[in-house]
Motif scaffolding. Structure first.
Motif, PDB file in Angstrom:
ATOM      1  N   GLN A 176       0.822  -1.216   0.000  1.00 52.55           N
ATOM      2  CA  GLN A 176       0.000   0.000   0.000  1.00 52.55           C
ATOM      3  C   GLN A 176       0.862   1.274   0.000  1.00 52.55           C
ATOM      4  O   GLN A 176       0.346   2.367  -0.105  1.00 52.55           O
ATOM      5  CB  GLN A 176      -0.899   0.047   1.259  1.00 52.55           C
ATOM      6  N   ASN A 177       2.179   1.105   0.158  1.00 55.26           N
ATOM      7  CA  ASN A 177       3.065   2.263   0.292  1.00 55.26           C
ATOM      8  C   ASN A 177       3.327   2.885  -1.085  1.00 55.26           C
ATOM      9  O   ASN A 177       3.511   2.185  -2.068  1.00 55.26           O
ATOM     10  CB  ASN A 177       4.390   1.808   0.925  1.00 55.26           C
ATOM     11  N   LYS A 178       3.356   4.227  -1.113  1.00 58.97           N
ATOM     12  CA  LYS A 178       3.535   4.885  -2.421  1.00 58.97           C
ATOM     13  C   LYS A 178       4.924   4.608  -3.014  1.00 58.97           C
ATOM     14  O   LYS A 178       5.133   4.789  -4.209  1.00 58.97           O
ATOM     15  CB  LYS A 178       3.274   6.389  -2.323  1.00 58.97           C
ATOM     16  N   ASN A 179       5.869   4.166  -2.180  1.00 61.61           N
ATOM     17  CA  ASN A 179       7.216   3.839  -2.683  1.00 61.61           C
ATOM     18  C   ASN A 179       7.398   2.338  -2.928  1.00 61.61           C
ATOM     19  O   ASN A 179       8.525   1.862  -3.036  1.00 61.61           O
ATOM     20  CB  ASN A 179       8.279   4.340  -1.688  1.00 61.61           C
TER      21      ASN A 179
END
Length: 476
Positions: A10-13
């Motif tokens: 779910q992390n943008k990175n």
């Protein structure tokens, strides 16, 4: 809070983390995200743009491989002394370091370093909340590694050192400032043994460069409620070593029933007040130093009580030495703080009198572009607990602000240039450059500020003609 697996998908990175994971696998290296990024992720704080990675191997080699994988043109900065490498990717600063063990000598905060494991690396971290790691390895991607129960400390908002606190702070005394900075910016409590250890080791701060101390101090100054950090600095003895002019304001003296307020705690209140209205660092510094002249000017005058006559002028003179000692900038920021410390009492005197237009014009002229900041400081300086007094001051301030607006619109004196130039004066009287020009320009300025003439070219010219002739000059 998640206790084991962090859902990095779910992390943008996430895509970046996958590239790092796969490249480390190819290089037969382990890799982990460590430190502040992990802490902020768990606290659901705004994600930092600095991400630190640890590898059990060569950090510089891994950084170069990853940068090449992302884009062969990416420039990698390598710091061999520290075994670190970093590069920018989009809006991120990525730093890679080999896991290491550290040992310290008594007179330096620079450790001798040897290759270590992830566990060694986590042990050398300052606080348990910064010793958390997330694995990016294929076998346990996204797993949280938390050997010191940093998760519980995040939940309980506690700052604790992974190892014995006395050792932690003695090894690297800058960690004492960092502990107080985190307490102030994250609103955490420093664990009791840790707080005692800071008080015990306070003198060790002397081996740290003033520049590094000020980086932490300014982060405390910029926190939501700076008094939290400043009270801790005072309580542990660090403030006395860094800014004794401020601790000199502490205490209430009682002579024959005559007392005064505690100017140290008053200062902290003013600083908290102003911090609700501004993020400007140097305006907050002006609030911190606005009363430093009170300790050396304190005097008990019979029939009047305690006085601090001229404290604003002496205080403004003290600012330069403080900035020099603390290695703070000595350019426009210093001048700005000196000016506000010197002028901080002037608007207060105007709101208690029926201020004349000329007094308001002078205030506007002298404060120039810093007028709004000066007003913000003055309003923050009202710390009375009486609601009635607070209301009265507020109304007076609003009245003076509207009056100043009228004066400013009418006379335009803020940073005004005299409406007649030196060249024009020389032409009028056929003069060469000399002291008469300066005298006449000063007279024009005074006449406008006193309201004798308006800020207008024709009126200024007629005034100069009259004054010049009075000085014996002949009009051409």
């Amino acid at each position: 809070l998640p206790f084991m697996n962090i859902h990095l998908t779910q992390n943008k990175n996430f895509k970046l983390f996958k590239i790092i994971s796969e490249t480390a696998e190819k290089n037969h290296q382990t890799v982990y995200i460590v430190g502040g990024y992990v802490r902020d992720l768990l606290m659901k704080r705004k994600a930092s743009t600095d991400i630190d990675f640890v590898t059990e191997g060569n950090g510089m080699t891994l950084a170069k491989s990853i940068a090449h994988e992302i884009n062969p043109k990416l420039k990698v900065s390598v710091f061999k002394t520290y075994g670190t490498a970093m590069f920018k990717y989009e809006d991120l600063d990525l730093e890679f370091v080999g896991a290491r063990k550290e040992s310290y000598s008594e007179n330096s905060r620079n450790p001798s370093v040897e290759i270590g494991t992830l566990e060694d690396d986590q042990k050398r971290r300052d606080f348990t909340i910064n010793a958390l790691a997330i694995s990016l390895n294929k076998s346990n991607f996204g797993e949280l590694i938390d050997p010191f129960d940093g998760i519980s400390d995040i939940k309980n908002r506690i700052l604790r050192t992974p190892l014995e606190p006395l050792q932690t702070y003695s090894d690297d005394p800058l960690r004492m400032m960092r502990a107080i900075r985190f307490a102030s910016t994250l609103n955490f409590k420093i664990e009791e043994h840790s707080l005692k250890a800071i008080a015990n080791e306070a003198e060790r701060i002397k081996i740290v460069s003033m520049e590094r101390i000020m980086v932490e101090f300014n982060k405390i100054m910029l926190s939501e409620k700076p008094s939290v950090g400043l009270k801790l600095l005072e309580e542990t003895g660090l403030l006395e070593l860094i800014l004794p002019e401020l601790t000199a304001l502490k205490g209430i003296e009682n002579v024959d029933g005559q007392t005064h307020k505690d100017n140290f705690y008053h200062t902290l209140e003013v600083l908290d007040n102003i911090s609700q209205n501004t993020d400007k660092l140097w305006l907050r510094w002006a609030a911190l130093l606005h009363d430093i002249g009170k300790a050396p000017t304190k005097k008990l005058v019979k029939g009047i009580g305690w006085t601090f006559h001229g404290h604003e002028f002496l205080g403004s003179k003290m600012v330069k030495n403080i900035f020099k000692r603390l290695k703070l900038p000595l350019g426009p920021d210093l001048k700005y703080v000196e000016k506000l410390v010197k002028m901080h009492a002037r608007p207060i005197s105007l709101i208690t009198d029926d201020a004349s237009d000329s007094a308001l014009r002078r205030l506007l002229f002298d404060s120039g572009d810093d007028f709004e900041d000066l007003f913000t400081l003055c309003k923050s300086d009202i710390t009375t607990k009486s609601n009635a007094k607070q209301e009265k001051f507020k109304k007076n301030f609003e009245y003076v602000a509207s009056k100043i607006k009228e004066v400013e619109e009418k006379d335009q004196v803020r940073n005004f240039q005299p409406p007649i130039s030196g060249e024009e004066i020389m032409e009028l009287f056929n003069l060469k450059p000399g002291r008469e020009i300066g005298i006449l320009k000063e007279k024009v300025k005074e006449a406008i500020l006193e309201g004798e003439i308006v800020n207008d070219k024709d009126q200024a010219r007629d005034f100069v003609v009259r004054e010049g002739q009075a000085l014996g000059l002949i009009l051409q």
